[in-house]
Structure formats: C-alpha cells, structure tokens
Scaffold this motif. Structure first.
Motif, PDB file in Angstrom:
ATOM      1  N   HIS A   7       0.833  -1.212   0.000  1.00  0.00           N
ATOM      2  CA  HIS A   7       0.000   0.000   0.000  1.00  0.00           C
ATOM      3  C   HIS A   7       0.867   1.262   0.000  1.00  0.00           C
ATOM      4  CE1 HIS A   7      -3.806  -1.999   0.185  1.00  0.00           C
ATOM      5  NE2 HIS A   7      -3.529  -2.622   1.316  1.00  0.00           N
ATOM      6  N   HIS A   8       2.009   1.191   0.695  1.00  0.00           N
ATOM      7  CA  HIS A   8       2.912   2.341   0.704  1.00  0.00           C
ATOM      8  C   HIS A   8       3.413   2.636  -0.709  1.00  0.00           C
ATOM      9  CE1 HIS A   8       6.078   5.093   1.834  1.00  0.00           C
ATOM     10  NE2 HIS A   8       7.012   4.277   1.376  1.00  0.00           N
ATOM     11  N   LEU A   9       3.834   1.605  -1.436  1.00  0.00           N
ATOM     12  CA  LEU A   9       4.312   1.815  -2.809  1.00  0.00           C
ATOM     13  C   LEU A   9       3.182   2.262  -3.727  1.00  0.00           C
ATOM     14  CD1 LEU A   9       6.749  -1.216  -3.294  1.00  0.00           C
ATOM     15  CD2 LEU A   9       7.337   1.166  -2.835  1.00  0.00           C
ATOM     16  N   ALA A  10       2.004   1.656  -3.547  1.00  0.00           N
ATOM     17  CA  ALA A  10       0.870   2.044  -4.393  1.00  0.00           C
ATOM     18  C   ALA A  10       0.475   3.499  -4.154  1.00  0.00           C
ATOM     19  CB  ALA A  10      -0.315   1.121  -4.123  1.00  0.00           C
ATOM     20  N   ASP A  11       0.546   3.936  -2.905  1.00  0.00           N
ATOM     21  CA  ASP A  11       0.228   5.334  -2.596  1.00  0.00           C
ATOM     22  C   ASP A  11       1.204   6.291  -3.264  1.00  0.00           C
ATOM     23  OD1 ASP A  11      -1.900   4.536  -1.040  1.00  0.00           O
ATOM     24  OD2 ASP A  11      -0.827   4.717   0.866  1.00  0.00           O
ATOM     25  N   LEU A  12       2.415   5.812  -3.531  1.00  0.00           N
ATOM     26  CA  LEU A  12       3.425   6.637  -4.206  1.00  0.00           C
ATOM     27  C   LEU A  12       3.313   6.561  -5.724  1.00  0.00           C
ATOM     28  CD1 LEU A  12       6.521   5.822  -1.941  1.00  0.00           C
ATOM     29  CD2 LEU A  12       5.363   8.041  -2.143  1.00  0.00           C
ATOM     30  N   GLY A  13       2.324   5.809  -6.195  1.00  0.00           N
ATOM     31  CA  GLY A  13       2.084   5.743  -7.632  1.00  0.00           C
ATOM     32  C   GLY A  13       2.723   4.579  -8.347  1.00  0.00           C
ATOM     33  N   HIS A  14       3.352   3.668  -7.642  1.00  0.00           N
ATOM     34  CA  HIS A  14       3.982   2.517  -8.296  1.00  0.00           C
ATOM     35  C   HIS A  14       2.912   1.518  -8.730  1.00  0.00           C
ATOM     36  CE1 HIS A  14       8.101   3.727  -7.254  1.00  0.00           C
ATOM     37  NE2 HIS A  14       7.557   4.192  -6.135  1.00  0.00           N
ATOM     38  N   ARG A  15       3.020   1.065  -9.976  1.00  0.00           N
ATOM     39  CA  ARG A  15       2.014   0.161 -10.546  1.00  0.00           C
ATOM     40  C   ARG A  15       2.584  -1.208 -10.880  1.00  0.00           C
ATOM     41  NH1 ARG A  15      -2.111   1.638  -8.740  1.00  0.00           N
ATOM     42  NH2 ARG A  15      -3.222   0.360 -10.276  1.00  0.00           N
ATOM     43  N   ARG A  16       3.890  -1.309 -11.026  1.00  0.00           N
ATOM     44  CA  ARG A  16       4.531  -2.587 -11.366  1.00  0.00           C
ATOM     45  C   ARG A  16       5.564  -2.876 -10.272  1.00  0.00           C
ATOM     46  NH1 ARG A  16       2.721  -3.108 -16.689  1.00  0.00           N
ATOM     47  NH2 ARG A  16       3.929  -5.019 -17.069  1.00  0.00           N
ATOM     48  N   VAL A  17       5.280  -3.891  -9.467  1.00  0.00           N
ATOM     49  CA  VAL A  17       6.041  -4.122  -8.240  1.00  0.00           C
ATOM     50  C   VAL A  17       6.434  -5.598  -8.138  1.00  0.00           C
ATOM     51  CG1 VAL A  17       5.958  -4.021  -5.709  1.00  0.00           C
ATOM     52  CG2 VAL A  17       4.841  -2.239  -7.064  1.00  0.00           C
ATOM     53  N   ALA A  18       7.632  -5.853  -7.630  1.00  0.00           N
ATOM     54  CA  ALA A  18       8.115  -7.228  -7.440  1.00  0.00           C
ATOM     55  C   ALA A  18       8.161  -7.568  -5.949  1.00  0.00           C
ATOM     56  CB  ALA A  18       9.501  -7.389  -8.059  1.00  0.00           C
ATOM     57  N   PHE A  19       8.063  -8.852  -5.654  1.00  0.00           N
ATOM     58  CA  PHE A  19       8.162  -9.354  -4.283  1.00  0.00           C
ATOM     59  C   PHE A  19       9.354 -10.292  -4.201  1.00  0.00           C
ATOM     60  CE2 PHE A  19       6.769 -12.451  -0.920  1.00  0.00           C
ATOM     61  CZ  PHE A  19       6.845 -11.564   0.141  1.00  0.00           C
ATOM     62  N   VAL A  20      10.292 -10.008  -3.281  1.00  0.00           N
ATOM     63  CA  VAL A  20      11.475 -10.838  -3.100  1.00  0.00           C
ATOM     64  C   VAL A  20      11.335 -11.576  -1.770  1.00  0.00           C
ATOM     65  CG1 VAL A  20      13.985 -10.891  -2.905  1.00  0.00           C
ATOM     66  CG2 VAL A  20      12.879  -9.251  -4.452  1.00  0.00           C
ATOM     67  N   ASN A  21      11.101 -12.866  -1.870  1.00  0.00           N
ATOM     68  CA  ASN A  21      10.824 -13.702  -0.704  1.00  0.00           C
ATOM     69  C   ASN A  21      12.096 -14.404  -0.227  1.00  0.00           C
ATOM     70  OD1 ASN A  21       9.366 -15.117   1.274  1.00  0.00           O
ATOM     71  ND2 ASN A  21       7.710 -15.644  -0.136  1.00  0.00           N
ATOM     72  N   ARG A  22      11.950 -15.269   0.760  1.00  0.00           N
ATOM     73  CA  ARG A  22      13.052 -16.104   1.233  1.00  0.00           C
ATOM     74  C   ARG A  22      13.338 -17.207   0.210  1.00  0.00           C
ATOM     75  NH1 ARG A  22      13.665 -16.277   6.673  1.00  0.00           N
ATOM     76  NH2 ARG A  22      15.708 -17.168   6.198  1.00  0.00           N
ATOM     77  N   PRO A  23      14.328 -18.075   0.445  1.00  0.00           N
ATOM     78  CA  PRO A  23      14.688 -19.097  -0.549  1.00  0.00           C
ATOM     79  C   PRO A  23      13.557 -20.073  -0.871  1.00  0.00           C
ATOM     80  CG  PRO A  23      16.446 -18.819   1.058  1.00  0.00           C
ATOM     81  CD  PRO A  23      15.286 -18.025   1.572  1.00  0.00           C
ATOM     82  N   GLU A  24      13.633 -20.638  -2.063  1.00  0.00           N
ATOM     83  CA  GLU A  24      12.613 -21.567  -2.551  1.00  0.00           C
ATOM     84  C   GLU A  24      12.417 -22.752  -1.608  1.00  0.00           C
ATOM     85  OE1 GLU A  24       9.841 -23.652  -4.776  1.00  0.00           O
ATOM     86  OE2 GLU A  24      10.519 -21.589  -5.041  1.00  0.00           O
ATOM     87  N   GLN A  25      13.519 -23.290  -1.042  1.00  0.00           N
ATOM     88  CA  GLN A  25      13.375 -24.471  -0.195  1.00  0.00           C
ATOM     89  C   GLN A  25      12.591 -24.167   1.078  1.00  0.00           C
ATOM     90  OE1 GLN A  25      16.263 -23.033  -1.000  1.00  0.00           O
ATOM     91  NE2 GLN A  25      17.793 -23.066   0.669  1.00  0.00           N
ATOM     92  N   LEU A  26      12.675 -22.917   1.553  1.00  0.00           N
ATOM     93  CA  LEU A  26      11.913 -22.551   2.749  1.00  0.00           C
ATOM     94  C   LEU A  26      10.423 -22.437   2.424  1.00  0.00           C
ATOM     95  CD1 LEU A  26      14.163 -19.916   4.554  1.00  0.00           C
ATOM     96  CD2 LEU A  26      14.272 -22.411   4.552  1.00  0.00           C
ATOM     97  N   LEU A  27      10.118 -21.926   1.257  1.00  0.00           N
ATOM     98  CA  LEU A  27       8.718 -21.842   0.838  1.00  0.00           C
ATOM     99  C   LEU A  27       8.138 -23.247   0.697  1.00  0.00           C
ATOM    100  CD1 LEU A  27       6.820 -19.442   0.167  1.00  0.00           C
ATOM    101  CD2 LEU A  27       7.301 -19.890  -2.237  1.00  0.00           C
ATOM    102  N   ARG A  28       8.905 -24.143   0.075  1.00  0.00           N
ATOM    103  CA  ARG A  28       8.430 -25.525  -0.077  1.00  0.00           C
ATOM    104  C   ARG A  28       8.267 -26.206   1.276  1.00  0.00           C
ATOM    105  NH1 ARG A  28      12.444 -26.027  -4.163  1.00  0.00           N
ATOM    106  NH2 ARG A  28      13.644 -27.327  -2.706  1.00  0.00           N
ATOM    107  N   ALA A  29       9.147 -25.875   2.223  1.00  0.00           N
ATOM    108  CA  ALA A  29       9.086 -26.500   3.549  1.00  0.00           C
ATOM    109  C   ALA A  29       7.962 -25.943   4.414  1.00  0.00           C
ATOM    110  CB  ALA A  29      10.423 -26.320   4.266  1.00  0.00           C
ATOM    111  N   GLY A  30       7.318 -24.878   3.953  1.00  0.00           N
ATOM    112  CA  GLY A  30       6.185 -24.348   4.699  1.00  0.00           C
ATOM    113  C   GLY A  30       6.521 -23.319   5.744  1.00  0.00           C
ATOM    114  N   TYR A  31       7.655 -22.611   5.593  1.00  0.00           N
ATOM    115  CA  TYR A  31       8.008 -21.571   6.571  1.00  0.00           C
ATOM    116  C   TYR A  31       6.909 -20.522   6.610  1.00  0.00           C
ATOM    117  CZ  TYR A  31      12.686 -23.055   7.918  1.00  0.00           C
ATOM    118  OH  TYR A  31      13.727 -23.738   8.474  1.00  0.00           O
ATOM    119  N   GLU A  32       6.408 -20.268   7.812  1.00  0.00           N
ATOM    120  CA  GLU A  32       5.205 -19.434   7.926  1.00  0.00           C
ATOM    121  C   GLU A  32       5.440 -17.998   7.485  1.00  0.00           C
ATOM    122  OE1 GLU A  32       3.681 -17.142  10.366  1.00  0.00           O
ATOM    123  OE2 GLU A  32       5.409 -16.765  11.628  1.00  0.00           O
ATOM    124  N   SER A  33       6.611 -17.443   7.780  1.00  0.00           N
ATOM    125  CA  SER A  33       6.866 -16.051   7.395  1.00  0.00           C
ATOM    126  C   SER A  33       6.857 -15.899   5.876  1.00  0.00           C
ATOM    127  CB  SER A  33       8.197 -15.570   7.970  1.00  0.00           C
ATOM    128  OG  SER A  33       9.265 -16.387   7.526  1.00  0.00           O
TER     129      SER A  33
END
Length: 338
Positions: free
Chosen positions: A169-195
């Motif tokens: 919402h902070h970026l959208a309020d500044l007018g950004h329309r194309r945004v990327a999300f950089v998460n933790r490593p793939e193996q943590l996502l597969r393992a179900g890390y809650e964060s």
C-alpha cells in the motif's frame, strides 16, 4: 568446596545441608541460618547438575534454532542475543540447539536427557512437528511464529501478512504500478516456513486490491543471490519501479543490482520490506521498512516461557506484533509523478 565440608563446619549432617539447599524437607530457621553463614563464608555455589538433581530444574532454557540456510542472518543473530540477555535477567542460561524436526538427534537429546527446563522454537513452519511433539509431551515451550493453527498455543509472532500488505500500500500510494516481491529461498517456501507463506499472501492480497502488476521471486539468503534476483526482475519486466522484500540477507545484493542497472534509489526505483531496523540503516539510502523488533520478541518469548515454568497451569498466551513502517530514504514517487 562441597556439601560434606559445609556440613562439618556447620555441625549438621550432609542430608540436612541438602534439604536446606533444595527445600525438599523443612529445616529449622536456626539450622538454616547456620548453614547459610558457612556457605557465605566459603563462597560456595552449588554445582548446576547437583541443583538439577535436587530440585528438578536446570535453570537453563533451550533455543531450538535451525539455520534456514548455511548461515545465520543478521536478524537471527540479533534475536539469539536478545534471548540470551533476557534469559540472564531471569537467572537462566541458554543452550542453543540447531535442531530441525522432532526426529533430530540433538532435539531428542535436549528432551530425553532433560537438559533444559523449557524451550523456545525458531523458524516455525505452518505444519511444524516440533510444536506438535512438545505439546504432546506437555513440555514447556514458546514458538517464535505461528503454525497454521495457532489457537491455544504459546507464541510470539510478527504479522507478516499485515506487514507485507502495508509495504504494498505504501508503494501504491506513491504511484507505483509494477512491483516485485522478493521472498526467502525456494526451499523454505516448499518446507512451509510461515513467514514466507504469510508474507506472500499479504503481498498478493494487497496487490490485487490496488490493481498492481506484480511478480513474486524466491531468493537465496545472501548478497550474490540478491543481485541475481534483481537482474531477473528487470529482465522479466523492465518497467518495474518498486519491490518489497522479506529477505534482509539479500538486501545488499538487491541494491548492487539496481546500481549496476543504472537505477537510482529512490528516484528511479523504490525498495521497501520487512527487516530488522539496524540492518535497514546499514544500506545507502537507508531502507524504508517495517522494522522487525528482534529484541522485543526475544524478551517477550523468554517472559512467556518463564511464566509457563513458574505456573504450569497458566492459560496459553501469545503476542502478535505489527510494527509500523519506518519512513527512511529508499522510497519515493514513481517515475513521472511529483
């Protein structure tokens, strides 16, 4: 110096000294004072193992903290330090166990040999066998994070869903329309890390609400991976003007990738995320971020665990923290906006 010498000097039996130290049987006030006087004169300190045998307590808590990758991040080290300091304030020592699952031999030794009175569990997964195992044993523990079913548990957590939403919402309020999300490593996502999962959920939900064009990426916990991830972001969509990250260990690489691509922060590209405050302030320009309160989380976790140890019948309690975004210098209006 040992109990036998104390007994000889105080003119009492060894068992009387043991009872006076452990409190297992009543000892007269006069005898207790006589024993204490000898102890004070000799500077005697009971051996930790002997104390544990005498009163069933080790005065030690376990910090079950498996490194998610091949090293601890700065945020994780901050948290370990905060737990040690908070435990010391309660007169507890801390034993670090890099255990991952309930079948882990280190984890089993920690429990089977009763090396600790209770445990704090890190790197929580949505489905976490360690949390379930300790609950089945009724072993005092506090989790840093929430499983998929956190009701009725003892835990301290960050609301990664709400924090990722706030960053979008902070970026959208500044007018950004194309945004990327950089998460933790793939193996943590597969393992179900809650964060990692809850952060992705929050990002996706907020982006849909604001009608943004977005892409999500997993990234290794190091600067080289961060730079490679940033290069991939700009290759996939050169019109991207902002990103949200949960990966503080990759932050330096993300900045380096932007610099090598000729993108100036925040004039050409805005960066925000969820990282520890002191790490947000180590990059240039300083990062606008929801600052992870590692010190507060460590203190709260220790306080809850000590509460459990002092009152085994206490009702479960928890803390869900939602720190505000600290506005620094890494975010600004999207290109073409004033």
């Amino acid at each position: 110096m040992n109990i036998g010498e104390i007994a000889r000097r105080a003119g009492v039996s060894r068992s009387t000294v043991s009872y006076a130290l452990s409190g297992k049987r009543p000892v007269s006030d006069d005898t207790r004072r006589k024993i204490q006087q000898v102890i004070d004169q000799l500077g005697y300190r009971p051996n930790a193992s002997a104390r544990a045998l005498a009163n069933g307590r080790t005065s030690t808590i376990g910090l079950v903290f498996p490194p998610a990758g091949n090293h601890y991040t700065g945020m994780q080290l901050d948290f370990i330090g905060s737990v040690v300091e908070a435990a010391a304030a309660h007169d507890y020592d801390v034993l670090l166990s890099p255990s991952g699952v309930d079948s882990d031999r280190s984890f089993q030794r920690l429990l089977g040999e009763r090396r600790v009175d209770g445990a704090i569990l890190m790197e929580i997964r949505l489905e976490d066998d360690r949390v379930d195992h300790l609950a089945d044993l009724d072993f005092p523990s506090v989790a840093i994070g929430r499983t998929a079913r956190p009701e009725g548990g003892w835990w301290v957590g960050l609301d990664h869903t709400a924090l990722a939403e706030a960053c979008v919402h902070h970026l959208a309020d500044l007018g950004h329309r194309r945004v990327a999300f950089v998460n933790r490593p793939e193996q943590l996502l597969r393992a179900g890390y809650e964060s990692a999962h809850r952060g992705l959920d929050g990002f996706t939900k907020a982006a849909a609400e604001r009608g943004l064009t977005v892409r999500s990426y997993t990234c290794g916990d190091d600067a080289r991976s961060g730079q490679a991830c940033l290069e991939r972001i700009l290759r996939d969509d050169p019109a991207t003007t902002g990103l949200v990250t949960l990966n503080e260990a990759a932050l330096g690489g993300l900045y380096r990738g932007l610099a090598q691509a000729g993108r100036h922060v925040p004039r050409d590209f805005s960066v925000t995320g969820v990282v520890a405050g002191r790490w947000a302030e180590t990059v240039t320009p300083q990062l606008t971020a929801a600052d992870v309160p590692a010190e507060e989380m460590g203190r709260l976790a220790v306080d809850l665990l000590v509460e459990r140890l002092d009152d085994p019948e206490a009702s479960p309690r928890n803390h869900l923290l939602v720190p505000p975004i600290s506005l620094r210098a890494s975010t600004g209006p999207a290109l073409g906006l004033t």
